[in-house]
Design an enzyme around this catalytic site. Structure first.
Site, mmCIF file in Angstrom:
data_model
loop_
_atom_site.group_PDB
_atom_site.id
_atom_site.type_symbol
_atom_site.label_atom_id
_atom_site.label_comp_id
_atom_site.label_asym_id
_atom_site.label_seq_id
_atom_site.Cartn_x
_atom_site.Cartn_y
_atom_site.Cartn_z
ATOM 1 N N CYS A 62 0.311 -0.689 -19.197
ATOM 2 C CA CYS A 62 -1.047 -0.462 -19.132
ATOM 3 C C CYS A 62 -1.182 1.029 -19.561
ATOM 4 C CB CYS A 62 -1.478 -0.979 -17.871
ATOM 5 S SG CYS A 62 -3.339 -1.156 -18.006
ATOM 6 N N HIS A 121 -0.452 -6.655 -17.145
ATOM 7 C CA HIS A 121 0.478 -6.414 -15.971
ATOM 8 C C HIS A 121 1.314 -7.544 -15.798
ATOM 9 C CE1 HIS A 121 -1.319 -2.417 -14.646
ATOM 10 N NE2 HIS A 121 -2.371 -3.089 -14.943
ATOM 11 N N LEU A 138 4.213 -4.408 10.542
ATOM 12 C CA LEU A 138 5.397 -5.438 10.804
ATOM 13 C C LEU A 138 5.891 -6.472 9.852
ATOM 14 C CD1 LEU A 138 4.408 -6.042 14.745
ATOM 15 C CD2 LEU A 138 6.406 -4.359 13.821
ATOM 16 N N PRO A 153 4.960 -4.431 25.508
ATOM 17 C CA PRO A 153 4.209 -4.202 24.378
ATOM 18 C C PRO A 153 3.499 -5.802 23.815
ATOM 19 C CG PRO A 153 5.920 -2.813 24.110
ATOM 20 C CD PRO A 153 6.273 -3.583 25.231
ATOM 21 N N ASP A 204 -0.575 -8.004 -0.249
ATOM 22 C CA ASP A 204 0.056 -9.048 0.493
ATOM 23 C C ASP A 204 -0.297 -10.469 -0.519
ATOM 24 O OD1 ASP A 204 1.376 -8.325 2.628
ATOM 25 O OD2 ASP A 204 -0.442 -8.093 3.754
ATOM 26 N N GLU A 256 4.335 -7.657 -14.316
ATOM 27 C CA GLU A 256 4.895 -7.527 -12.937
ATOM 28 C C GLU A 256 4.096 -8.497 -11.772
ATOM 29 O OE1 GLU A 256 3.371 -5.148 -14.152
ATOM 30 O OE2 GLU A 256 1.986 -4.085 -12.678
ATOM 31 N N GLN A 295 3.571 -8.669 25.659
ATOM 32 C CA GLN A 295 2.728 -9.237 26.682
ATOM 33 C C GLN A 295 1.363 -8.584 26.489
ATOM 34 O OE1 GLN A 295 4.608 -9.223 30.803
ATOM 35 N NE2 GLN A 295 6.731 -8.944 29.787
ATOM 36 N N GLU A 315 -3.905 -15.001 6.868
ATOM 37 C CA GLU A 315 -3.329 -13.882 7.566
ATOM 38 C C GLU A 315 -4.618 -13.040 8.190
ATOM 39 O OE1 GLU A 315 -0.673 -11.443 5.362
ATOM 40 O OE2 GLU A 315 -0.824 -9.871 6.725
ATOM 41 N N GLY A 346 2.526 -10.018 6.214
ATOM 42 C CA GLY A 346 2.372 -10.668 4.858
ATOM 43 C C GLY A 346 3.586 -11.439 4.450
ATOM 44 N N GLY A 351 0.890 3.188 -19.294
ATOM 45 C CA GLY A 351 2.516 3.597 -19.931
ATOM 46 C C GLY A 351 2.117 3.167 -21.480
HETATM 47 N N1 GLN Z 1 -6.628 3.959 -16.525
HETATM 48 C C1 GLN Z 1 -6.138 3.135 -17.853
HETATM 49 C C2 GLN Z 1 -7.333 2.247 -18.256
HETATM 50 O O1 GLN Z 1 -8.381 2.010 -17.391
HETATM 51 C C3 GLN Z 1 -5.110 2.323 -17.426
HETATM 52 C C4 GLN Z 1 -5.147 1.261 -16.248
HETATM 53 C C5 GLN Z 1 -3.914 0.745 -15.913
HETATM 54 O O2 GLN Z 1 -2.951 1.277 -16.143
HETATM 55 N N2 GLN Z 1 -4.026 -0.339 -15.045
HETATM 56 O O3 GLN Z 1 -7.317 1.834 -19.168
#
Ligand code: GLN
Length: 569
Positions: free
Chosen positions: A402, A541, A37, A211, A93, A543, A213, A161, A40, A404
């Site tokens: 990573c 990472h 729902l 629901p 989350d 992101e 209630q 949470e 988070g 990638g």
């Molecule tokens: N599998 C790769 C490693 O362990 C890449 C890990 C990932 O992309 N987070 O190094």
């Protein structure tokens, strides 16, 4: 006794408990009726609104499942694993919490039944319980309560949470623990917020309250009474239903908050504010007059998201493409990058396995940029390598994260440097392949702060990767140094394999620059193609650190490059 004065930020002068610092107030967020729902998100948005009122907050997630952490759970099952600076593998989350509040989550902000039981059993083995019979109440509930109160003197509000929905068997110790916790605290220090669903029945044209209630009845049967009801519904809640909910669920009418579907999650703080959520919370705590909210940050975010001046198309070439939650933070970071460039980023999920054995071009034409995200195991990796090759040859912006990055290095080794048997120990080992060049090898030793961490191939799978924040040094004059605007960065990691510096000279001669290294110069952190408009692979990472109000520089510039590429088509 007025601990919370009208103005936020004066809380440290409170000595009402004879303690030098103030204690947090606690908000417990539970869910009922159905899962998914947006608990988070509601928690994160409330955290953002309390910040907008001048308060400091911390958000926590308590998950009833029995895994010790989500690190070993498949992204197909559980969505992305969100990694904290201090190296915890947590629930996605926590990503929402960070994106909405900018407060970096810690290890101590996420716990599961598995972790709680494992702690309790460890103590039992050590003899800490002095021969007592170990029971859910009080031993497990005490462990949960201890967890909840970690750092309670650091913030004004602690939002906790509880994962799952009320009525789940695994959830019971958590519900019992928060009931006890509120009783242990001075009256009025804890608040319960319950999120439910109001289904709309088309045939009768009605929103149904039953629901909700039932869900509240279930909560009350275990001793919890919600102060605030947040009700997900497709449309507004008419006064009649609102009154009914208030009456039958024993909450105030102005504490029935509608949570309507939104076009963007980033409108949630403004939408909840319009519905009166933050006011209802402050009222419930008796904080009057409430400090005025400063919402400019969220108004700007909503403006950025709802008024784009163009669109770019980005292909995410991955393995877990059926479940978008598997790449949650990447999708969000791209959205943030789009906001910074005033464009909408249209993400398309491309399954790398489709072109493992065939030409990638037909699958990748028409995109303005390609992103190859992190991943584990061999499946789909040949397709990812082809995606990197396509981007390099076509001059298309490429961001490899990573796995990638590792794929981009293997591609460079095979197709440019002439190391035709280049591979990764992650796959070739598993496949028992005889002859291959381990351009990407199993990392056995690395430096963390001032000590060395060691691993062997046979280690447990859980929590044994290179995890959390590490520094990297960037090469002056490189694309990444320009993008970051500095040569010293800190980013979060989660990997077991690493590009081997043995091949560095050979690859750099071909133009693949190792433009970011660990401070000791041993671990490649970033590679980039010199003569390419935008081709960057990162071992970490990025992101995970992007925020809508503070987009990550790599994503911001990646989308800028995609925008430039879109003008060329
Ligand atoms: N599998 C790769 C490693 O362990 C890449 C890990 C990932 O992309 N987070 O190094």
């Amino acid at each position: 006794m007025q601990r919370f004065s009208a103005t936020a930020g004066q809380l440290n002068s409170d000595f009402s408990r004879g303690q030098p610092t103030h204690m947090a107030r606690f908000i417990f967020i539970t869910g009922g009726v159905v899962s998914s729902l947006g608990k988070g998100l509601a928690s994160a948005a409330l955290g953002a609104l309390l910040q907008a009122r001048g308060y400091s907050v911390r958000l926590r997630k308590l998950d009833p499942y029995l895994n010790v952490d989500p690190g070993t759970m498949s992204p197909f099952e559980h969505g992305e694993v969100f990694v904290t600076d201090d190296g915890a593998e947590t629930d996605l989350d926590l990503g929402h919490y960070e994106r909405f509040t900018g407060v970096a989550a810690r290890k101590t902000d996420s716990v599961s039944s598995g972790r709680i039981y494992s702690n309790v059993l460890e103590k039992e083995r050590r003899g800490d319980y002095l021969g007592k019979t170990i029971q859910v109440i009080p031993h497990v509930t005490n462990e949960i309560k201890d967890f909840i109160s970690i750092g309670e003197d650091e913030v004004d509000f602690m939002l906790c949470e509880i994962g799952g929905t009320v009525g789940d068997i695994e959830g019971l110790p958590f519900f019992e623990a928060i009931r006890q916790f509120a009783n242990d605290k001075p009256r009025g220090d804890c608040l319960f917020m319950h999120l439910t669903l109001l289904p709309y029945i088309k045939a009768s044209g009605e929103l149904k309250t039953k629901p909700t209630q039932h869900s509240v009845k279930e909560l009350r049967s275990i001793g919890l009474a919600p102060d605030i009801l947040v009700c997900r519904s497709e449309g507004p809640i008419p006064a009649k239903e609102r009154e009914k909910l208030a009456l039958f669920c024993n909450v105030r009418a102005d504490s029935v908050i509608a949570a309507q579907d939104l076009k963007s999650i980033y409108e949630a703080p403004l939408a909840y504010h319009r519905e009166g959520l933050d006011q209802a919370v402050l009222d419930a705590f008796g904080i009057t007059p409430a400090p005025k909210p400063k919402l400019k940050r969220w108004e700007d975010v909503a403006d950025g998201i709802y008024n784009p001046e163009g669109e770019v198309k980005v292909a995410i070439v991955g393995k877990y493409t059926q479940l978008e939650d598997a790449y949650k933070s990447i999708a969000e970071a791209l959205t943030h990058g789009g906001m910074a460039n005033r464009v909408k980023v249209r993400i398309e999920w491309v399954d790398a396995e489709l072109f493992d054995k065939e030409d990638a071009a037909p699958y990748l034409q028409g995109y303005n940029a390609i992103l190859v995200p992190g991943g584990f195991g061999e499946r789909g990796t040949e397709g990812k390598i082809k995606a990197a090759q396509y981007a390099r040859e076509q001059g298309l912006p490429y961001l490899g994260i990573c796995l990638g990055m590792q794929m981009a290095v293997i591609e460079a080794a095979r197709n440019v440097a002439g190391i035709t048997e280049a591979g990764s120990e992650e796959f070739d080992h598993e496949a028992g392949k005889k002859r291959f060049e381990p351009v990407v090898y199993h990392l056995k030793e690395w430096v963390q702060g001032n000590h060395t961490v060691a691993r062997t191939v046979g280690d447990d799978k859980g929590g044994t990767m290179r995890l959390g924040a590490y520094n990297a040094t960037l090469t002056e004059g490189s694309a990444v140094a320009r993008i970051y605007g500095t040569t010293q960065i800190e980013e979060r990691h989660r990997h077991r394999y690493e590009v081997d510096t043995k091949y560095r000279d050979q690859l750099e001669k071909c133009g693949l620059q190792f433009s970011g290294m660990s401070p000791d110069g041993r671990l490649p952190e970033i590679v980039e193609w010199k003569d390419h408009p935008w081709f960057i692979g990162v071992q970490f990472h990025p992101e995970l650190k992007s925020k809508p109000f503070d987009p990550h520089p790599l994503f911001k510039d990646f989308v800028r490059a995609a925008k430039d590429a879109s003008r060329l088509v």
